[in-house]
Scaffold this active site. Structure first.
Site, short mmCIF file in Angstrom:
data_model
loop_
_atom_site.label_atom_id
_atom_site.label_comp_id
_atom_site.label_asym_id
_atom_site.label_seq_id
_atom_site.Cartn_x
_atom_site.Cartn_y
_atom_site.Cartn_z
N THR A 388 -24.13 -19.81 50.88
CA THR A 388 -23.57 -21.12 51.11
C THR A 388 -22.32 -21.16 50.25
O THR A 388 -22.09 -20.28 49.45
CB THR A 388 -24.64 -22.14 50.66
OG1 THR A 388 -25.80 -21.89 51.43
CG2 THR A 388 -24.21 -23.56 50.75
N THR A 406 -22.52 -24.01 54.94
CA THR A 406 -23.26 -22.75 54.92
C THR A 406 -23.49 -22.18 56.31
O THR A 406 -23.45 -22.92 57.30
CB THR A 406 -24.65 -23.00 54.27
OG1 THR A 406 -25.35 -21.78 54.15
CG2 THR A 406 -25.51 -23.97 55.09
N ASN A 408 -26.20 -20.09 55.99
CA ASN A 408 -27.46 -19.67 55.38
C ASN A 408 -27.30 -18.35 54.65
O ASN A 408 -26.75 -18.34 53.56
CB ASN A 408 -28.61 -19.65 56.39
CG ASN A 408 -29.97 -19.67 55.68
OD1 ASN A 408 -30.06 -20.16 54.56
ND2 ASN A 408 -31.00 -19.16 56.30
N SER A 460 -31.24 -27.27 50.61
CA SER A 460 -31.18 -27.50 49.16
C SER A 460 -29.75 -27.84 48.73
O SER A 460 -29.49 -28.01 47.53
CB SER A 460 -31.63 -26.24 48.41
OG SER A 460 -32.96 -25.94 48.72
N GLY A 480 -26.40 -20.94 46.89
CA GLY A 480 -27.52 -20.23 46.25
C GLY A 480 -28.88 -20.54 46.82
O GLY A 480 -29.89 -20.32 46.17
N GLY A 481 -28.93 -21.09 48.04
CA GLY A 481 -30.24 -21.35 48.67
C GLY A 481 -31.08 -22.25 47.79
O GLY A 481 -30.62 -23.28 47.30
#
Ligand code: GLY
Length: 577
Positions: A388, A406, A408, A460, A480-481
């Protein structure tokens, strides 16, 4: 070892102005000459982002009289060209805007959406296991893209310039090309195996040879330039209808994806109320569902608020103990309650209330880690019906934008839609393909986030604004997920609880815990002695060689702009005016 007396609450005071206001203002910014990690400084405006050419594209809009939204949209389109790892047209995200004129904040949700024919078990094999290849690397992994709708919604409603102007730098970068910077070369080198599997991705990013283009070589993307020109000429219809839409649907039909013409034509960006919370006198405005970011940053900060954080010491074992425990409690709730707010009733007010969080805080033991298996999502007395990218922008008129978007994974699904030059997202993996089973980020998620047609997968992403004395003070966020939330929370704690400058706060080593798996990831730079103390108190630690997040922020102090681009990844750039 007893880390901390839970009953001892620190005196709550507003932090002094970072390390800045040490010297008298003599017509310049109030920065202490001895400060470590000096930020970029500007008088008229700033774009803090992950890539230089895109930050400069945004800044060029400010210079021609545009506002922060114009700059943010120009940066977003340009990143789709210069940062293919995460910048995108066929992904989605969230934009948080502070509007100076009306003194209000607008949150634009342009998250991808599950196609109409998506179904709960679509990523399961016959034996009930998750088909990871399908969930990560196939056209079915793609949600209906939201980025173009989001950028144009922001521009039409809050920008000052027209689409032709703000998209032009992206078109030029794609058409005329640019010299491959070190960061892009390294990104592509790291992703060659994945990209080489897709003929079109291999042709565009790896010269058809499976090798990354040399640093300094000219990188042109004519198909992407044509896709951008169709958006320039026809707005959202230039993407969601017509040739681009036809090319996306053809790819879906050829290789088993689900997105149809009607899915594309019906996609809309949505404005939502942001999550608001307080920490030691500062107001935080952040991302609401379908992001979990704002709620869980707020939970982590509220859980920690009464602890004497500064006395414990930054990144001491005592501080990291309570931080890890707060992270676990927050992510346990994430697994149960969070999903698309248009499909699932999310007890937002309860989750962030002091009454609820005080009962959760009481579960934090002073001397030992609580195993994640002993932590369940909280209950209420009554039910209330990685890769992202992030950039922050501020302008001379007082507007501020915090944008995270993002596709993903790094380079999304790795699939380029032939003829468009753009990578498809694999955002469908942000749903729980099988509730209770970890996704690509190891996140265990529940029924509230099961795959469902027309839903937006839980995110997130945490674009955040902090207000001090009612004025915008910090714009921040991270990729960073699952690690986004903890990266943002630590950066904010570093500034608000530890009085660090933005540079120090961004550069300091971070940790991450997400409840399941029951392990705290620590970045290099956390002292080995500290790690041993934590292990001695039952914490399971993973000493990681990789990093947690990449926070790009702007801070506004005394009329000056201070910007910092996280040095954790190459290529970050603060464009200044
Ligand atoms: N794709 C990562 C996120 O939205 O959280």
């Amino acid at each position: 070892m007893r880390f901390v007396s839970l009953l001892f609450a620190t005196a709550i005071t507003l932090s002094p102005l970072v390390a800045i206001a040490q010297t008298a203002n003599q017509g310049g910014p109030l920065i202490d000459y001895g400060t470590r990690f000096i930020p970029e400084i500007a008088a008229k405006g700033m774009v803090s982002g992950p890539e230089k050419l895109a930050s400069e594209a945004g800044l060029s809009m400010l210079k021609r009289g545009g506002n922060a939204v114009d700059a943010a949209v120009a940066t977003g389109f340009a990143l789709a060209v210069t940062l293919p790892r995460a910048g995108n047209l066929a992904g989605g995200g969230f934009m948080l805007v502070h509007l100076a004129k009306t003194d209000e904040q607008v949150f634009i949700d342009y998250r991808e959406m599950a196609p109409a024919s998506a179904s709960r078990d679509m990523f399961l094999n016959e034996d009930g296991t998750v088909n990871k290849q399908m969930a990560y690397n196939s056209p079915s992994a793609a949600g209906i893209p939201g980025t173009v709708a989001g950028m144009i919604h922001a521009l039409e409603n809050y920008g000052a310039l027209d689409l032709k102007t703000v998209i032009q730098p992206a078109i030029e970068l794609a058409e005329q090309g640019f010299k491959v910077p070190a960061a892009l070369h390294l990104n592509l080198r790291a992703a060659t195996q994945r990209l080489a599997r897709n003929e079109e991705a291999n042709r565009i990013y790896l010269s058809g040879t499976g090798t990354a283009p040399a640093m300094g070589s000219l990188f042109k993307q004519p198909d992407l330039a044509a896709t951008l020109r169709r958006i320039r000429d026809n707005g959202t219809d230039g993407f969601y209808k017509g040739k681009t839409a036809a090319l996306i649907v053809e790819e879906m039909q050829r290789n088993g994806g689900l997105i149809t013409r009607s899915d594309l034509a019906s996609y809309r960006a949505i404005e939502r109320q942001p999550v608001r919370s307080m920490f030691r006198g500062y107001e935080l405005v952040s991302a609401p569902p379908p992001s979990s970011g704002g709620i869980h940053v707020s939970q982590i900060l509220t859980l920690l608020e009464p602890f004497p954080l500064k006395e414990l010491g930054h990144n001491s074992a005592g501080y990291l103990h309570v931080l890890i425990e707060a992270m676990k409690l927050a992510y346990a709730d994430r697994s149960e309650y969070l999903g698309d707010p248009d499909r699932t009733a999310i007890p937002m007010t309860k989750l962030t209330s002091e009454v609820y969080l005080s009962t959760r805080r009481a579960m934090i033991k002073s001397d030992r880690a609580t195993p994640s298996s002993d932590i369940r999502p909280g209950t209420f007395d009554d039910a209330e019906s990685t890769e992202t990218t992030h950039y922050s922008v501020a302008d001379q008129y007082g507007n501020v934008v915090s944008n995270t978007y993002t596709i993903n994974f790094s380079f999304g699904s790795g699939i380029v839609v032939p003829g468009t030059g753009m990578l498809l997202n694999n955002e469908m993996d942000d749903f729980a393909a099988k509730p209770g089973t970890p996704n690509g980020y190891g996140l265990v998620q529940g029924e509230a986030n099961a795959v469902s047609a027309g839903s937006r997968p839980l995110s997130s992403m945490t674009p955040t604004l902090v207000f001090r004395d009612g004025k915008p003070w910090i714009a921040t966020g991270s990729p960073g997920g699952s690690r986004i939330i903890t990266a943002v929370a630590q950066t904010l704690l570093n500034v608000m609880a530890f009085d660090m400058t933005l540079g120090m706060a961004t550069s300091a080593p971070r940790i991450h815990h997400q409840w399941m798996p029951d392990v705290a990831m620590v970045e290099p730079g956390i002292s080995p002695d500290t790690v041993k103390l934590l292990e001695g108190s039952n914490h399971k630690i993973f000493r990681s060689n990789s990093t947690i997040g990449r926070v790009n922020s702007v801070q506004i102090e005394d009329g000056w702009f201070y910007g910092y681009a996280d040095p954790r990844r190459p290529g970050g750039h603060v464009a200044t005016w």
